[in-house]
Design a protein around this motif. Structure first.
Motif, PDB file in Angstrom:
ATOM      1  N   ILE A  83      14.666  11.440 -24.691  1.00 15.23           N
ATOM      2  CA  ILE A  83      14.357  12.156 -23.631  1.00 15.23           C
ATOM      3  C   ILE A  83      15.624  12.669 -23.185  1.00 15.23           C
ATOM      4  O   ILE A  83      15.791  13.938 -22.830  1.00 15.23           O
ATOM      5  CB  ILE A  83      13.672  11.341 -22.228  1.00 15.23           C
ATOM      6  CG1 ILE A  83      12.164  11.025 -22.856  1.00 15.23           C
ATOM      7  CG2 ILE A  83      13.833  12.127 -20.888  1.00 15.23           C
ATOM      8  CD1 ILE A  83      11.555  10.021 -21.851  1.00 15.23           C
ATOM      9  N   VAL A  84      16.913  12.080 -22.958  1.00 14.88           N
ATOM     10  CA  VAL A  84      17.963  12.401 -22.548  1.00 14.88           C
ATOM     11  C   VAL A  84      18.404  13.652 -23.603  1.00 14.88           C
ATOM     12  O   VAL A  84      19.246  14.457 -23.043  1.00 14.88           O
ATOM     13  CB  VAL A  84      19.013  11.109 -22.543  1.00 14.88           C
ATOM     14  CG1 VAL A  84      20.478  11.882 -22.174  1.00 14.88           C
ATOM     15  CG2 VAL A  84      18.707  10.441 -21.385  1.00 14.88           C
ATOM     16  N   ASP A  85      18.370  13.344 -24.876  1.00 11.10           N
ATOM     17  CA  ASP A  85      18.660  14.527 -26.043  1.00 11.10           C
ATOM     18  C   ASP A  85      17.716  15.765 -25.457  1.00 11.10           C
ATOM     19  O   ASP A  85      18.468  16.882 -25.848  1.00 11.10           O
ATOM     20  CB  ASP A  85      18.512  13.969 -27.049  1.00 11.10           C
ATOM     21  CG  ASP A  85      19.638  13.011 -27.676  1.00 11.10           C
ATOM     22  OD1 ASP A  85      20.512  12.690 -27.036  1.00 11.10           O
ATOM     23  OD2 ASP A  85      19.293  12.416 -28.811  1.00 11.10           O
ATOM     24  N   GLY A  86      16.730  15.599 -25.507  1.00 13.67           N
ATOM     25  CA  GLY A  86      15.929  16.765 -24.877  1.00 13.67           C
ATOM     26  C   GLY A  86      16.503  17.607 -23.785  1.00 13.67           C
ATOM     27  O   GLY A  86      16.640  18.973 -23.711  1.00 13.67           O
ATOM     28  N   LEU A  87      16.809  16.808 -22.665  1.00 10.80           N
ATOM     29  CA  LEU A  87      17.373  17.420 -21.669  1.00 10.80           C
ATOM     30  C   LEU A  87      18.703  17.851 -21.625  1.00 10.80           C
ATOM     31  O   LEU A  87      19.124  18.978 -20.973  1.00 10.80           O
ATOM     32  CB  LEU A  87      17.203  16.415 -20.299  1.00 10.80           C
ATOM     33  CG  LEU A  87      16.096  15.825 -19.980  1.00 10.80           C
ATOM     34  CD1 LEU A  87      16.160  14.600 -18.941  1.00 10.80           C
ATOM     35  CD2 LEU A  87      15.219  16.890 -19.299  1.00 10.80           C
ATOM     36  N   THR A  88      19.552  17.394 -22.502  1.00 11.69           N
ATOM     37  CA  THR A  88      20.884  18.120 -22.735  1.00 11.69           C
ATOM     38  C   THR A  88      20.585  19.292 -23.663  1.00 11.69           C
ATOM     39  O   THR A  88      21.307  20.281 -23.241  1.00 11.69           O
ATOM     40  CB  THR A  88      21.699  16.973 -23.730  1.00 11.69           C
ATOM     41  OG1 THR A  88      21.832  15.539 -23.013  1.00 11.69           O
ATOM     42  CG2 THR A  88      22.994  17.308 -24.044  1.00 11.69           C
ATOM     43  N   LEU A  89      19.659  19.180 -24.744  1.00 12.86           N
ATOM     44  CA  LEU A  89      19.507  20.478 -25.487  1.00 12.86           C
ATOM     45  C   LEU A  89      19.129  21.494 -24.496  1.00 12.86           C
ATOM     46  O   LEU A  89      19.284  22.734 -24.702  1.00 12.86           O
ATOM     47  CB  LEU A  89      18.558  20.421 -26.587  1.00 12.86           C
ATOM     48  CG  LEU A  89      18.855  19.372 -27.742  1.00 12.86           C
ATOM     49  CD1 LEU A  89      17.737  19.169 -28.777  1.00 12.86           C
ATOM     50  CD2 LEU A  89      20.091  20.192 -28.446  1.00 12.86           C
ATOM     51  N   ALA A  90      18.302  21.434 -23.359  1.00 13.66           N
ATOM     52  CA  ALA A  90      17.523  22.154 -22.746  1.00 13.66           C
ATOM     53  C   ALA A  90      18.825  22.633 -21.658  1.00 13.66           C
ATOM     54  O   ALA A  90      18.515  23.547 -20.813  1.00 13.66           O
ATOM     55  CB  ALA A  90      16.402  21.767 -21.736  1.00 13.66           C
ATOM     56  N   GLY A  91      19.883  22.293 -21.474  1.00 15.60           N
ATOM     57  CA  GLY A  91      21.026  22.536 -20.618  1.00 15.60           C
ATOM     58  C   GLY A  91      20.804  21.857 -19.170  1.00 15.60           C
ATOM     59  O   GLY A  91      21.878  22.629 -18.128  1.00 15.60           O
ATOM     60  N   ALA A  92      20.447  20.595 -18.972  1.00 16.36           N
ATOM     61  CA  ALA A  92      20.382  20.080 -17.987  1.00 16.36           C
ATOM     62  C   ALA A  92      22.040  19.752 -17.467  1.00 16.36           C
ATOM     63  O   ALA A  92      22.263  19.431 -16.430  1.00 16.36           O
ATOM     64  CB  ALA A  92      19.591  18.617 -17.934  1.00 16.36           C
ATOM     65  N   TRP A  93      22.700  19.286 -18.423  1.00 15.38           N
ATOM     66  CA  TRP A  93      24.249  19.012 -18.503  1.00 15.38           C
ATOM     67  C   TRP A  93      24.873  19.334 -19.697  1.00 15.38           C
ATOM     68  O   TRP A  93      23.906  19.533 -20.886  1.00 15.38           O
ATOM     69  CB  TRP A  93      24.311  17.577 -18.164  1.00 15.38           C
ATOM     70  CG  TRP A  93      23.171  16.602 -18.952  1.00 15.38           C
ATOM     71  CD1 TRP A  93      23.222  16.316 -20.127  1.00 15.38           C
ATOM     72  CD2 TRP A  93      22.114  15.938 -18.112  1.00 15.38           C
ATOM     73  NE1 TRP A  93      22.169  15.407 -20.194  1.00 15.38           N
ATOM     74  CE2 TRP A  93      21.302  15.308 -19.004  1.00 15.38           C
ATOM     75  CE3 TRP A  93      21.695  16.045 -16.963  1.00 15.38           C
ATOM     76  CZ2 TRP A  93      20.366  14.373 -18.845  1.00 15.38           C
ATOM     77  CZ3 TRP A  93      20.491  15.437 -16.507  1.00 15.38           C
ATOM     78  CH2 TRP A  93      19.795  14.577 -17.939  1.00 15.38           C
ATOM     79  N   PRO A  94      26.194  19.297 -19.974  1.00 15.81           N
ATOM     80  CA  PRO A  94      26.607  20.058 -20.879  1.00 15.81           C
ATOM     81  C   PRO A  94      26.805  19.063 -22.187  1.00 15.81           C
ATOM     82  O   PRO A  94      26.675  19.301 -23.303  1.00 15.81           O
ATOM     83  CB  PRO A  94      28.201  20.065 -20.636  1.00 15.81           C
ATOM     84  CG  PRO A  94      28.245  20.297 -19.190  1.00 15.81           C
ATOM     85  CD  PRO A  94      26.972  19.405 -18.631  1.00 15.81           C
TER      86      PRO A  94
END
Length: 111
Positions: A83-94
């Motif tokens: 889930i965190v990887d998906g959010l990172t890929l989406a630009g939630a954080w760098p």
């Protein structure tokens, strides 16, 4: 700091550390992809180059299970990681380092 809540149905069974490696590889993309899609839907226009989440962000995950039996929450860290990887890929954080995001694991009391 305001909370950002993303809710979505489980796209697959939660990924357990006890699962065979081939099953973990099979279950990871659905969790990563739905987190990515839900973030993009909730933050149109931010895209992978932007960052909309406050830093550092905290990620709390509630996983659905079919049966009420004792579980060791740390076994499902791979689900949270997807889930965190998906959010990172989406630009939630760098990046998903401690500088930008922390994950809190539920503790199981010893019996």
């Amino acid at each position: 700091m305001s909370d950002i809540v993303l809710t979505f149905p489980a796209p697959a069974d939660p990924i357990s550390m006890n699962d065979k490696p081939w099953k973990q590889r099979k279950l990871t993309p659905p969790w990563r992809d739905i987190a990515y899609m839900r973030w993009c839907e909730a933050h149109p226009g931010s895209g992978p180059s932007g960052r909309a989440a406050p830093s550092p962000a905290e990620v709390h995950v509630t996983l659905p299970f079919r049966h009420e039996r004792r579980r060791d929450p740390i076994n499902f860290a791979r689900t949270v990681k997807a889930i965190v990887d998906g959010l990172t890929l989406a630009g939630a954080w760098p990046d998903d380092t401690e500088d930008y995001v922390t994950q809190h694991m539920q503790q199981v009391p010893l019996v």
